[in-house]
Enzyme design. Structure first.
Site, short mmCIF file in Angstrom:
data_model
loop_
_atom_site.label_atom_id
_atom_site.label_comp_id
_atom_site.label_asym_id
_atom_site.label_seq_id
_atom_site.Cartn_x
_atom_site.Cartn_y
_atom_site.Cartn_z
N HIS A 199 1.71 11.05 -1.99
CA HIS A 199 0.45 10.88 -1.28
C HIS A 199 -0.25 12.24 -1.26
CE1 HIS A 199 -1.76 9.07 2.44
NE2 HIS A 199 -2.42 8.88 1.31
N HIS B 80 0.86 -1.19 0.00
CA HIS B 80 0.00 0.00 0.00
C HIS B 80 0.90 1.24 0.00
CE1 HIS B 80 -2.17 3.20 2.41
NE2 HIS B 80 -3.05 2.97 1.45
#
Length: 581
Positions: free
Chosen positions: A173, A127
């Site tokens: 991110h 992830h």
């Protein structure tokens, strides 16, 4: 006279502790005498007798005489620096049993059927694979991607965002302080390291926040960097997933098709995209958790795509082999009615828990044809992880983990993917893929009968004296070790046992047996943790491992231990026995 450890007390006088000699457990002595003959001065075990021990005692039915000869030659060279002796002595035999490379707890080769479609496998999945640390402010880099691939991870996630000038693609991110890394750097690292550990396919899941123009740029990059390594269906949509064997040395892209393409397909084919959004009326209040893929930023992607008046980046959508969907219908309905095309669905850990609780069998049924990816909830900002067994119990193929974190849940992930030679693909148990005549599927909550009993004997441990300073655990005396043994699996199989504490000994001998009745051994993991008892503070960590029960080799085995981050200690290991009834 023996060897001693000296510990200084209060800075003024020494305490002396004798270092105990490593003695073979009674079971080892009895096995040696059973499979050896008396020589001129002491018993010896020949290669023929070692082969008989391997087949009968260790249950290695496929062992050959050449295997036994190879082991014997290794022991002669390591212990005696010669290629020939009459046979193995008791000390030689004991040495062999304690060597992981010669007598490890699980097979080190790929041995599962690799010719079934992808949805038949658990897939080692990361992830936010580009993050070096926490989810909010750590650097983005190709380094954790390389490390993951070299550890056997087969699922890599990249979040794609436009740079400030909107003319290039960053991996980062979104809406955080993470520093970006350029997409080509990540792609080139994947190409160079994808098949170092395993030949089986790497799936790149893209969280795409790009304009159609940048999607076209990504398509060009991908084709230029991967070339023939990239797999995509000529028809543009898979009717059935290929097998890992068919996809050896291939790179696969998985993301949502561009919105305009999806809408045009929906007009023609009917709406077949899937999501957890609006899964059930009683879960509506947590609708924010139900977005497909991993963040709240899907709307940005949609917004970018809506600015294009024509079909978005046809060359980009053509390269997407595994489609992920954002739904306009409830998942509950989709799970039960099925879809025409195979697909991938992503759920947060909380949504999976709720779905498993209320409609577990529907989730299992869905994963028999489609791929389900489960990702950590957004509040795990320190890159912690969640208990993966719920996903595996319900057939979820891609349980996505923060590989840069550490802790017991990541140890479980490491344990599962030690299966099948560490190749990153583990064949799901048949019970998860079968449907009976009444259309019923596996339900982990049912009161299953005991189907197998596992007996685990923890004999002894060794190697701490070599891998740790003599005051690491205690400044004034040798360590006081004990071992905890856990079963992780379906709720009815979960169990925990503990040995007694052996005081003041770097080489503890416990010689304790634990019995674990198992309902679903196919999904069980054996988690082992060694700790050092501390009277005045929290017990110290002495090593851990996690092993898939279905892969355990019966017999007396050397079990290597790992540090908190999952790195194998150079010397620390346990001698254990596994017996199935």
């Amino acid at each position: 006279m023996g060897s001693y450890n000296y510990y200084k007390m209060f800075g003024c006088f020494n305490r002396k502790f004798k270092i105990s000699e490593k003695e073979p457990p009674q079971d080892v002595k009895e096995a040696f005498l059973r499979y050896s003959d008396m020589g001129p001065n002491e018993p010896y075990m020949t290669s023929d007798q070692l082969l008989k021990f391997l087949i009968e005692y260790q249950k290695e039915e496929d062992s050959t005489f050449s295997d036994a000869e190879r082991i014997t030659e290794h022991i002669f060279q390591r212990c005696h620096h010669t290629a020939w002796r009459p046979g193995l002595t008791l000390d030689d035999f004991f040495y062999f049993l304690f060597q992981e490379d010669l007598n490890g707890p699980i097979k080190s080769q790929v041995h599962h059927d690799m010719a079934s479609p992808l949805q038949h496998y658990f897939i080692y999945t990361g992830h936010n694979s580009y993050l070096t640390g926490n989810q909010l402010s750590s650097d983005c880099s190709e380094t954790p991607i390389i490390k993951a691939l070299e550890n056997g991870v087969r699922g890599i996630e990249l979040d794609l965002w436009p740079n400030s000038a909107k003319d290039n693609v960053h991996v980062l991110h979104g809406r955080t302080l993470t520093t970006p890394v350029l997409l080509p750097k990540c792609l080139k690292s994947i190409k160079e390291h994808a098949f170092v550990k395993s030949p089986y396919p790497v799936i790149i899941t893209l969280e795409d926040h790009l304009t159609p123009e940048l999607q076209a740029k990504v398509a060009e990059m991908v084709m230029q960097i991967f070339g023939d390594m990239l797999y995509y269906p000529e028809s543009g949509c898979l009717e059935e997933f290929p097998s890992p064997e068919e996809l050896k040395h291939k790179i696969i892209l998985s993301t949502k098709p561009p919105k305009e393409y999806l809408e045009s397909k929906n007009i023609k084919d009917g709406e077949t995209s899937l999501s957890m959004e609006d899964f059930d009326d009683d879960l509506a209040e947590t609708k924010a958790d139900y977005k497909s893929d991993s963040d709240q930023d899907d709307e940005d992607n949609d917004g970018y795509q809506q600015k294009s008046s024509s079909l978005a980046a046809p060359q980009y959508k053509r390269l997407i082999a595994i489609h992920a969907g954002k739904a306009k219908r409830s998942l509950r309905h989709s799970l039960r009615t099925g879809i025409d095309k195979v697909n991938r669905l992503s759920l947060s850990e909380q949504v999976l828990e709720k779905a498993a609780s209320s409609h577990g069998k529907d989730v299992v049924r869905f994963t028999q044809k489609n791929i389900l990816r489960v990702f950590p909830k957004g509040t795990r900002v320190t890159s912690t992880n969640f208990k993966p067994i719920t996903g595996w119990m319900h057939g979820a193929q891609m349980v996505a983990f923060n590989m840069q974190g550490y802790g017991k849940f990541l140890w479980m992930m490491h344990g599962m993917f030690r299966s099948n030679g560490g190749c990153g693909y583990v064949k799901k148990p048949d019970l998860l893929m079968k449907t009976c005549q009444s259309n019923e599927v596996f339900d982990p909550k049912l009161p299953w009968p005991v189907r197998q009993t596992l007996k685990v004997t923890v004999y002894m441990g060794d190697g701490w004296r070599l891998d740790f300073s003599h005051t690491h655990f205690d400044s004034f005396s040798p360590p006081d070790f004990y071992t905890k043994v856990h079963i992780i699996g379906v709720p009815a199989d979960t169990a925990k046992r503990k040995t007694r504490i052996i005081e003041d000994d770097w080489g503890p001998n416990w010689n304790e047996e634990f019995i674990f009745p198992l309902r679903i051994p196919e999904l069980a993991l054996l988690r082992i943790v060694v700790r050092e008892h501390d009277m005045s503070d929290k017990d110290d960590f002495g090593g851990q491992t996690c092993l898939p029960v279905s892969e355990l080799r019966p017999g007396i085995r050397a079990v290597p231990l790992y540090d908190k981050k999952g790195q194998k200690f150079k010397s620390v290991r346990l001698l254990m026995r596994f017996k199935f009834e």
